[in-house]
Design a protein around this motif. Structure first.
Motif, PDB file in Angstrom:
ATOM      1  N   SER A  78     -76.542  25.496  85.156  1.00  0.00           N
ATOM      2  CA  SER A  78     -76.835  24.515  86.157  1.00  0.00           C
ATOM      3  C   SER A  78     -75.688  24.986  87.409  1.00  0.00           C
ATOM      4  O   SER A  78     -76.102  24.795  88.518  1.00  0.00           O
ATOM      5  CB  SER A  78     -76.157  23.385  85.792  1.00  0.00           C
ATOM      6  OG  SER A  78     -74.952  23.348  85.057  1.00  0.00           O
ATOM      7  N   PHE A 125     -77.022  27.970  89.428  1.00  0.00           N
ATOM      8  CA  PHE A 125     -78.244  27.595  90.241  1.00  0.00           C
ATOM      9  C   PHE A 125     -77.581  26.817  91.542  1.00  0.00           C
ATOM     10  O   PHE A 125     -78.214  26.696  92.536  1.00  0.00           O
ATOM     11  CB  PHE A 125     -79.301  26.532  89.600  1.00  0.00           C
ATOM     12  CG  PHE A 125     -80.113  27.310  88.516  1.00  0.00           C
ATOM     13  CD1 PHE A 125     -80.264  28.953  88.792  1.00  0.00           C
ATOM     14  CD2 PHE A 125     -80.320  26.746  87.481  1.00  0.00           C
ATOM     15  CE1 PHE A 125     -81.130  29.660  87.840  1.00  0.00           C
ATOM     16  CE2 PHE A 125     -81.372  27.321  86.532  1.00  0.00           C
ATOM     17  CZ  PHE A 125     -81.817  28.584  86.688  1.00  0.00           C
ATOM     18  N   MET A 126     -76.372  26.300  91.286  1.00  0.00           N
ATOM     19  CA  MET A 126     -75.595  25.487  92.420  1.00  0.00           C
ATOM     20  C   MET A 126     -75.337  26.673  93.613  1.00  0.00           C
ATOM     21  O   MET A 126     -75.184  26.622  94.601  1.00  0.00           O
ATOM     22  CB  MET A 126     -74.380  24.923  91.949  1.00  0.00           C
ATOM     23  CG  MET A 126     -74.758  23.493  91.135  1.00  0.00           C
ATOM     24  SD  MET A 126     -73.321  22.673  91.056  1.00  0.00           S
ATOM     25  CE  MET A 126     -72.777  22.236  92.958  1.00  0.00           C
ATOM     26  N   LEU A 185     -77.143  29.277  94.329  1.00  0.00           N
ATOM     27  CA  LEU A 185     -78.206  29.565  94.925  1.00  0.00           C
ATOM     28  C   LEU A 185     -78.406  28.378  96.065  1.00  0.00           C
ATOM     29  O   LEU A 185     -79.288  28.669  97.009  1.00  0.00           O
ATOM     30  CB  LEU A 185     -79.698  29.574  94.173  1.00  0.00           C
ATOM     31  CG  LEU A 185     -79.560  30.621  93.052  1.00  0.00           C
ATOM     32  CD1 LEU A 185     -80.763  30.481  92.076  1.00  0.00           C
ATOM     33  CD2 LEU A 185     -79.587  32.060  93.697  1.00  0.00           C
ATOM     34  N   ARG A 186     -77.818  27.403  95.929  1.00  0.00           N
ATOM     35  CA  ARG A 186     -78.112  26.354  97.183  1.00  0.00           C
ATOM     36  C   ARG A 186     -77.069  26.395  98.168  1.00  0.00           C
ATOM     37  O   ARG A 186     -77.124  25.480  99.280  1.00  0.00           O
ATOM     38  CB  ARG A 186     -78.064  24.983  96.251  1.00  0.00           C
ATOM     39  CG  ARG A 186     -79.216  24.773  95.339  1.00  0.00           C
ATOM     40  CD  ARG A 186     -79.326  23.171  95.002  1.00  0.00           C
ATOM     41  NE  ARG A 186     -78.404  22.823  94.406  1.00  0.00           N
ATOM     42  CZ  ARG A 186     -78.513  22.528  92.888  1.00  0.00           C
ATOM     43  NH1 ARG A 186     -79.342  23.129  92.481  1.00  0.00           N
ATOM     44  NH2 ARG A 186     -77.353  22.063  92.056  1.00  0.00           N
ATOM     45  N   GLU A 218     -75.258  27.537 101.384  1.00  0.00           N
ATOM     46  CA  GLU A 218     -75.663  28.091 102.705  1.00  0.00           C
ATOM     47  C   GLU A 218     -74.726  29.037 103.239  1.00  0.00           C
ATOM     48  O   GLU A 218     -73.649  28.729 103.893  1.00  0.00           O
ATOM     49  CB  GLU A 218     -76.011  26.941 103.679  1.00  0.00           C
ATOM     50  CG  GLU A 218     -77.373  26.011 103.407  1.00  0.00           C
ATOM     51  CD  GLU A 218     -78.490  27.078 103.289  1.00  0.00           C
ATOM     52  OE1 GLU A 218     -78.750  27.869 103.950  1.00  0.00           O
ATOM     53  OE2 GLU A 218     -79.416  26.266 102.810  1.00  0.00           O
ATOM     54  N   ARG A 267     -81.823  35.791  91.472  1.00  0.00           N
ATOM     55  CA  ARG A 267     -83.151  35.337  91.400  1.00  0.00           C
ATOM     56  C   ARG A 267     -83.812  36.354  90.623  1.00  0.00           C
ATOM     57  O   ARG A 267     -84.643  35.942  89.853  1.00  0.00           O
ATOM     58  CB  ARG A 267     -83.689  35.277  92.728  1.00  0.00           C
ATOM     59  CG  ARG A 267     -83.275  33.888  93.414  1.00  0.00           C
ATOM     60  CD  ARG A 267     -83.815  33.881  94.815  1.00  0.00           C
ATOM     61  NE  ARG A 267     -83.336  32.517  95.542  1.00  0.00           N
ATOM     62  CZ  ARG A 267     -82.515  32.690  96.687  1.00  0.00           C
ATOM     63  NH1 ARG A 267     -82.247  33.807  96.734  1.00  0.00           N
ATOM     64  NH2 ARG A 267     -82.019  31.494  97.027  1.00  0.00           N
TER      65      ARG A 267
END
Length: 217
Positions: free
Chosen positions: A160, A163-164, A166-167, A169, A183
């Protein structure tokens, strides 16, 4: 140490050694029952009683799960045979509902994910970014990175938190390459089905989970 020959009295924690009632301690030694403190006897009896109920409950839950999945699969097969239809979407998630709309059984499919060697490349690039940014990098980013690459109790990467990342910017070129490496590292190695149960008092009420979990019951 020689093995102790004894006759066990099932479910009591008491054994017979050379005609004497004893209890086996944590070192594997037979302690005469008269030498065991009353509080230790009481605690032993309590734990054995609770574990007995827990083992029985575990068996019943396992049988319930197997029967539930069997019944749902039979229903799915019936729909497919009789009507050429099936419940659920592409990922296999399914929802079954009572006629009055007050009860639901949901089957949710969760992918099992592992990470390939590309993840180590991502970690090196991220470390380079954090070192170069040093004091200028936001503490929350450093915290997310630390949690993402810190293994959990099963020795797995914290998915979790990963994957944060990857978010976020961030336009830095090395950071983008690191995200591409993350990825590329993702491997879907299988899936597992979870069955969850819900009910509600009326059609306007929110669904409430029927929990089969001691921590949430």
């Amino acid at each position: 140490m020689d093995a102790i020959n004894y006759e066990e009295q099932p479910g009591t924690g008491i054994v017979i050694v050379k005609g004497r009632e004893c209890m086996i301690d944590g070192k594997g030694q037979a302690i005469p029952l008269t030498n065991v403190a009353p509080a230790d006897k009481l605690q032993d009896e309590l734990v054995r009683k609770i574990i007995g109920f827990a083992a029985d409950l575990n068996g019943r839950i396992s049988r319930f799960r197997d029967h539930t999945m069997g019944d749902l699969c039979s229903f799915d097969a019936l729909l497919a045979q009789e009507y050429g239809a099936k419940i659920g979407g592409k990922k296999g998630n399914r929802t079954y509902q009572s006629y009055d709309g007050l009860m639901q059984v949901r089957v949710q499919v969760s992918d099992r994910i592992e990470f390939g060697p590309e993840l180590q490349i991502a970690k090196s690039l991220i470390d380079e970014c954090l070192t170069e940014w040093s004091a200028e990098s936001r503490p929350e980013i450093q915290s997310i990175v630390a949690r993402a690459f810190n293994t959990d109790r099963e020795g797995q990467i914290n998915k979790s938190e990963l994957f944060m990342l990857l978010r976020l910017e961030i336009e830095e070129e090395r950071w983008k390459r690191a995200m591409e490496a993350i990825r590329a590292s993702i491997r879907v190695t299988g899936s597992k089905e979870y069955v969850r149960f819900y009910s509600r008092r009326n059609l306007e009420a929110a669904w409430e989970a029927i929990t089969i979990d001691l921590a949430k019951a």
